[in-house]
Design a protein around this motif. Structure first.
Motif, PDB file in Angstrom:
ATOM      1  N   GLY A   1       0.792  -1.223   0.000  1.00 14.08           N
ATOM      2  CA  GLY A   1       0.000   0.000   0.000  1.00 14.08           C
ATOM      3  C   GLY A   1       0.827   1.277   0.000  1.00 14.08           C
ATOM      4  N   THR A   2       2.112   1.149   0.307  1.00 19.22           N
ATOM      5  CA  THR A   2       2.974   2.340   0.276  1.00 19.22           C
ATOM      6  C   THR A   2       3.423   2.680  -1.137  1.00 19.22           C
ATOM      7  OG1 THR A   2       5.123   1.216   0.574  1.00 19.22           O
ATOM      8  CG2 THR A   2       3.865   1.731   2.578  1.00 19.22           C
ATOM      9  N   GLY A   3       3.106   1.797  -2.102  1.00 19.60           N
ATOM     10  CA  GLY A   3       3.498   2.041  -3.493  1.00 19.60           C
ATOM     11  C   GLY A   3       4.214   0.834  -4.059  1.00 19.60           C
ATOM     12  N   ASN A   4       3.990   0.588  -5.359  1.00 21.79           N
ATOM     13  CA  ASN A   4       4.517  -0.635  -5.986  1.00 21.79           C
ATOM     14  C   ASN A   4       6.045  -0.702  -5.986  1.00 21.79           C
ATOM     15  OD1 ASN A   4       3.545  -3.066  -7.312  1.00 21.79           O
ATOM     16  ND2 ASN A   4       4.676  -2.325  -9.100  1.00 21.79           N
ATOM     17  N   ASP A   5       6.686   0.429  -5.771  1.00 17.81           N
ATOM     18  CA  ASP A   5       8.154   0.461  -5.784  1.00 17.81           C
ATOM     19  C   ASP A   5       8.769   0.093  -4.429  1.00 17.81           C
ATOM     20  OD1 ASP A   5       7.293   2.715  -4.442  1.00 17.81           O
ATOM     21  OD2 ASP A   5       8.838   4.029  -5.285  1.00 17.81           O
ATOM     22  N   TRP A   6       7.938  -0.377  -3.472  1.00 14.21           N
ATOM     23  CA  TRP A   6       8.484  -0.618  -2.123  1.00 14.21           C
ATOM     24  C   TRP A   6       9.575  -1.687  -2.123  1.00 14.21           C
ATOM     25  CZ3 TRP A   6       8.123  -5.103   0.996  1.00 14.21           C
ATOM     26  CH2 TRP A   6       7.277  -6.122   0.527  1.00 14.21           C
ATOM     27  N   ILE A   7       9.471  -2.666  -3.014  1.00 15.64           N
ATOM     28  CA  ILE A   7      10.468  -3.753  -3.007  1.00 15.64           C
ATOM     29  C   ILE A   7      11.818  -3.224  -3.499  1.00 15.64           C
ATOM     30  CG2 ILE A   7      11.054  -6.027  -3.925  1.00 15.64           C
ATOM     31  CD1 ILE A   7       8.085  -6.691  -4.005  1.00 15.64           C
TER      32      ILE A   7
END
Ligand code: XIL
Length: 297
Positions: free
Chosen positions: A142-148
């Motif tokens: 939920g913080t954004g798809n780029d979290w990984i």
């Protein structure tokens, strides 16, 4: 060779186990663990709920107990894990958005600074995909798809000396949606220069007597992207000798498969203890599966 670790070392690999700190004063347990294995993963003690129980108050006592036990015996240690939807401390479970993104980055920096230069690898991100290959919905997602990729870039900057792994389960069958989803992410990371060194296949096998389809193809396909692969949490329903021998052989057949870790010592130590999935029985005796692995190494 007469131990799993020494047998794996013949081909430059390791053979590891998960250790529960609370069991180390059981001499049967610690004797087997110290004799047979040369790579150690903390079963729970380096997870976010253990290492940061209150926000920005880190606690490494349980993790350090395992780290010290291992290194005093000359065993290497894999870090597990920095960012995961499960086993978050309560304060983190309640967070979302940019505050959680900052907390994740702060967590990675805090834990990796403590273990800087000491660990063979870190499972930076654990279990971020759904079975169909889409991203798992979680507070982190939920913080954004780029979290990984943010987690991996943060980790590389925090400790350039350790290998950075993505770790997941049900990514052993090459035809499976989740395997393909993870594969595409690794491919994307490598193409864009996002720092990643390894993929951990948990290898929790349930039922049946044969390997998931094209298991070795999965290992070699990940490896062809330019990452190491490792079997990180192996346990097998009823410790099928064919599956244990097969997964060992598959790793040995792939040059970049660097090691195998079983998820516990004796059946009685396993999180799946009712399935008797490990290499030693509750009395600490070697099972048939132990011999099948040793002979395959
Ligand atoms: C498990 C531990 O073995 C249990 O003791 C704990 O209660 C829950 O977690 N995938 C992982 C591991 O990455 O961290 C999990 O370990 C098993 C599934």
């Amino acid at each position: 060779a007469t131990t799993l670790g020494a047998a794996a070392a013949q081909s430059g690999r390791y053979f590891g186990t998960a250790i529960a700190g609370g069991r180390l004063n059981d001499s049967t347990y610690s004797t087997i663990a110290g004799r047979e294995f040369n790579m150690i993963t903390a079963e729970n003690e380096m997870k976010p709920d253990a290492t940061e129980p209150n926000q920005n108050q880190f606690n490494f006592s349980a993790g350090d107990q395992i780290y010290n036990w291992a290194t005093q015996r000359g065993l290497k240690v894999r870090g597990h894990t920095l960012a995961w939807h499960a086993q978050q401390p309560p304060w983190m479970e309640r967070m979302s958005g940019s505050a959680l993104r900052s907390a994740m980055i702060n967590h990675i920096n805090g834990v990796m600074a403590h273990y800087k230069g000491k660990l063979a690898a870190w499972d930076v991100v654990n279990e971020a995909f759904n079975e169909d290959g889409s991203r798992r919905q979680s507070n982190l997602q939920g913080t954004g798809n780029d979290w990984i990729e943010v987690a991996f870039r943060t980790a590389r900057a925090a400790d350039p000396s350790t290998k950075l792994c993505y770790n997941d389960y049900n990514i052993e069958n090459w035809s499976y949606g989740k395997t393909q989803g993870v594969y595409r992410m690794i491919q994307d990371f490598k193409s864009r220069g996002v720092p990643i060194d390894c993929v951990g296949l948990q290898t929790h096998f349930t039922g049946g007597s044969s390997l998931p389809s094209n298991f070795q193809t999965t290992l070699s396909s990940f490896a062809a992207l330019g990452v190491d692969v490792a079997l990180t949490e192996v346990d097998v329903t009823n410790a099928s000798t064919t599956q244990y021998a097969g997964l060992t052989q598959a790793c040995l057949n792939v040059p970049r498969c660097i090691g195998i870790t079983v998820w516990g010592v004796r059946d009685s130590d396993s999180w799946r203890s009712n399935e008797n999935p490990l290499l030693f029985d509750g009395g600490g005796n070697k099972k048939a599966a132990y011999t099948s692995v040793l002979n395959a190494l």
